[in-house]
Motif scaffolding. Structure first.
Motif, PDB file in Angstrom:
ATOM      1  N   THR A 146     -17.443 -41.555 -23.103  1.00 26.32           N
ATOM      2  CA  THR A 146     -18.170 -40.724 -22.142  1.00 26.32           C
ATOM      3  C   THR A 146     -18.330 -39.264 -22.542  1.00 26.32           C
ATOM      4  N   LEU A 147     -17.669 -38.829 -23.627  1.00 26.35           N
ATOM      5  CA  LEU A 147     -17.773 -37.427 -24.030  1.00 26.35           C
ATOM      6  C   LEU A 147     -19.050 -37.215 -24.834  1.00 26.35           C
ATOM      7  N   ALA A 148     -20.166 -37.435 -24.143  1.00 30.98           N
ATOM      8  CA  ALA A 148     -21.478 -37.365 -24.777  1.00 30.98           C
ATOM      9  C   ALA A 148     -22.535 -37.132 -23.713  1.00 30.98           C
ATOM     10  N   ALA A 149     -23.719 -36.765 -24.166  1.00 34.84           N
ATOM     11  CA  ALA A 149     -24.823 -36.544 -23.228  1.00 34.84           C
ATOM     12  C   ALA A 149     -25.230 -37.839 -22.531  1.00 34.84           C
ATOM     13  N   PHE A 150     -25.074 -38.976 -23.243  1.00 33.24           N
ATOM     14  CA  PHE A 150     -25.411 -40.282 -22.683  1.00 33.24           C
ATOM     15  C   PHE A 150     -24.354 -41.297 -23.097  1.00 33.24           C
ATOM     16  N   SER A 192     -18.112 -30.455 -18.897  1.00 30.61           N
ATOM     17  CA  SER A 192     -19.414 -30.562 -18.248  1.00 30.61           C
ATOM     18  C   SER A 192     -20.506 -30.781 -19.287  1.00 30.61           C
ATOM     19  N   PHE A 193     -21.328 -31.804 -19.054  1.00 26.91           N
ATOM     20  CA  PHE A 193     -22.471 -32.069 -19.929  1.00 26.91           C
ATOM     21  C   PHE A 193     -23.788 -31.754 -19.233  1.00 26.91           C
ATOM     22  N   GLU A 194     -23.739 -31.011 -18.140  1.00 22.55           N
ATOM     23  CA  GLU A 194     -24.964 -30.606 -17.449  1.00 22.55           C
ATOM     24  C   GLU A 194     -25.858 -29.858 -18.438  1.00 22.55           C
ATOM     25  N   GLY A 195     -27.090 -30.313 -18.555  1.00 27.26           N
ATOM     26  CA  GLY A 195     -28.026 -29.640 -19.436  1.00 27.26           C
ATOM     27  C   GLY A 195     -27.969 -30.077 -20.874  1.00 27.26           C
ATOM     28  N   VAL A 220     -24.762 -38.439 -18.709  1.00 23.92           N
ATOM     29  CA  VAL A 220     -23.461 -37.932 -18.284  1.00 23.92           C
ATOM     30  C   VAL A 220     -23.598 -36.513 -17.738  1.00 23.92           C
ATOM     31  N   LYS A 221     -23.099 -36.323 -16.535  1.00 23.28           N
ATOM     32  CA  LYS A 221     -23.049 -34.982 -15.940  1.00 23.28           C
ATOM     33  C   LYS A 221     -21.704 -34.315 -16.234  1.00 23.28           C
ATOM     34  N   ALA A 222     -20.635 -35.106 -16.183  1.00 25.53           N
ATOM     35  CA  ALA A 222     -19.301 -34.578 -16.470  1.00 25.53           C
ATOM     36  C   ALA A 222     -18.423 -35.711 -16.976  1.00 25.53           C
ATOM     37  N   ALA A 223     -17.480 -35.360 -17.827  1.00 26.92           N
ATOM     38  CA  ALA A 223     -16.515 -36.316 -18.371  1.00 26.92           C
ATOM     39  C   ALA A 223     -15.141 -35.669 -18.355  1.00 26.92           C
ATOM     40  N   ALA A 224     -14.093 -36.474 -18.187  1.00 32.47           N
ATOM     41  CA  ALA A 224     -12.730 -35.933 -18.110  1.00 32.47           C
ATOM     42  C   ALA A 224     -11.887 -36.460 -19.251  1.00 32.47           C
ATOM     43  N   LEU A 225     -10.928 -35.651 -19.676  1.00 29.69           N
ATOM     44  CA  LEU A 225     -10.011 -36.053 -20.735  1.00 29.69           C
ATOM     45  C   LEU A 225      -8.848 -36.853 -20.170  1.00 29.69           C
TER      46      LEU A 225
END
Length: 336
Positions: free
Chosen positions: A112-116, A331-334, A33-38
């Motif tokens: 989706t509110l996770a790194a993967f 944002s989950f970048e990194g 996941v690069k980004a997730a939205a609420l």
């Protein structure tokens, strides 16, 4: 891996947790996941207002990222593909309404509110060209809901007068943009002067503050009434919508945040041949058509604010307070 999970034993009801990376089934893929939205459903889960809640489940329905790994039945060539995820699962074979097996990513399945996140390969779509990761993550659930309400259920036509209520939320901002692109004359309502100014900037012909007791009279004087209204509030506001919709008009509602109306003006509904139409999410075909429409019309989601995972409580609190204009993105970048 890092994830934002439900934990109702805590005061804030959510926490950043380290959980195990998902194990893939044969037809599933692992998306970094690069980004997730609420979405409002995430906050409703935090408030205990959603069915089937389970502590420890990763929240989030909207996400975009890159394919990291595939199940044994998935062509490995998709690894590295930039994708967004359709969070509507098991719609069923009837396009008119979802099946009993219908569910949305993020509860009861890990979201989706996770790194993967793992999803079935048929939930993947190419990230739209020219979209940032944040814009891609902001599109799926809100875009699909707005498209079905406006196009499939509302059957908007060029030249019609359309009112979108509650402008500022994710679905409403898409509904307004989609209706403008479809050639409708669009009007919006909100309780925020700032949000109404933004609506004018994207092409709304008229705006109304629904806390103003004269808004019904003003809108009728200026428009003569609306052919189509897109609403998510219902409650006692419904009778005002019945007053401002034209005879033979349609009111499509995709939520009921204000609950059921205490009284319904049933006589006006039948006498004026008004249609009340329910809508929620959409079929896979709706999703495909929405993506095609967005790209052909060069529509971009309005992104409100971007948070880091450690700021999740602040992001959820912003949604709870209704302060957002557009989509709140994490944002989950990194992140790993």
């Amino acid at each position: 891996m890092k994830a934002i999970v439900l934990n109702r034993s805590l005061d804030q009801k959510i926490e950043i947790a380290e959980i195990e990376k998902p194990h893939l089934g044969p037809s599933e893929v692992l998306v970094k996941v690069k980004a997730a939205a609420l979405n409002h459903r995430d906050e409703w889960c935090r408030q205990g207002l959603y069915p089937g809640l389970q502590d420890g489940i990763t929240l989030g329905s909207d996400g975009a990222g890159t394919v990291e790994k595939t199940g044994e039945m998935v062509d490995a060539s998709v690894v590295g593909r930039e994708v967004l995820i359709n969070p509507a699962m098991n719609w069923g074979g009837d396009p008119k309404a979802q099946s009993k097996e219908f569910k949305i990513l993020g509860m009861p399945d890990h979201g989706t509110l996770a790194a993967f996140v793992k999803v079935n390969t048929d939930r993947l779509h190419d990230k739209p060209k020219g979209f940032t990761w944040e814009e891609a993550a902001a599109l799926p659930l809100g875009g699909l809901t707005a498209y079905r309400a406006l196009m499939t259920q509302g059957k908007v036509q060029s030249g019609e007068k359309v009112l979108v209520t509650g402008f500022g939320g994710g679905v409403a901002q898409f509904a307004a943009q989609f209706a403008i692109a479809a050639g409708a004359s669009v009007y919006v309502s909100s309780s925020s002067a700032e949000k109404l100014e933004v609506a004018k900037g994207i092409g709304a012909l008229g705006v109304y503050n629904y806390t103003d007791d004269t808004w019904v009279k003003k809108s009728l004087e200026e428009t003569g009434g609306f052919d189509l209204i897109i609403d998510s509030a219902m409650g006692d506001t419904l009778n005002n919508l019945i007053k401002v919709v034209k005879p033979g008009g349609r009111i499509v509602f995709y939520g009921a945040t204000k609950g059921n109306p205490a009284m319904l003006d049933a006589r006006k509904i039948f006498w004026n041949q008004i249609q009340l139409i329910g809508s929620t999410m959409g079929t896979d075909r709706d999703f495909e058509q929405m993506l095609d429409f967005v790209q052909k019309q060069n529509i971009k989601p309005i992104v409100d604010q971007i948070y880091q995972p450690e700021q999740a409580v602040a992001a959820f609190d912003r949604m709870k307070a209704g302060k957002q204009l557009g989509k709140i993105v994490i944002s989950f970048e990194g992140s790993d």
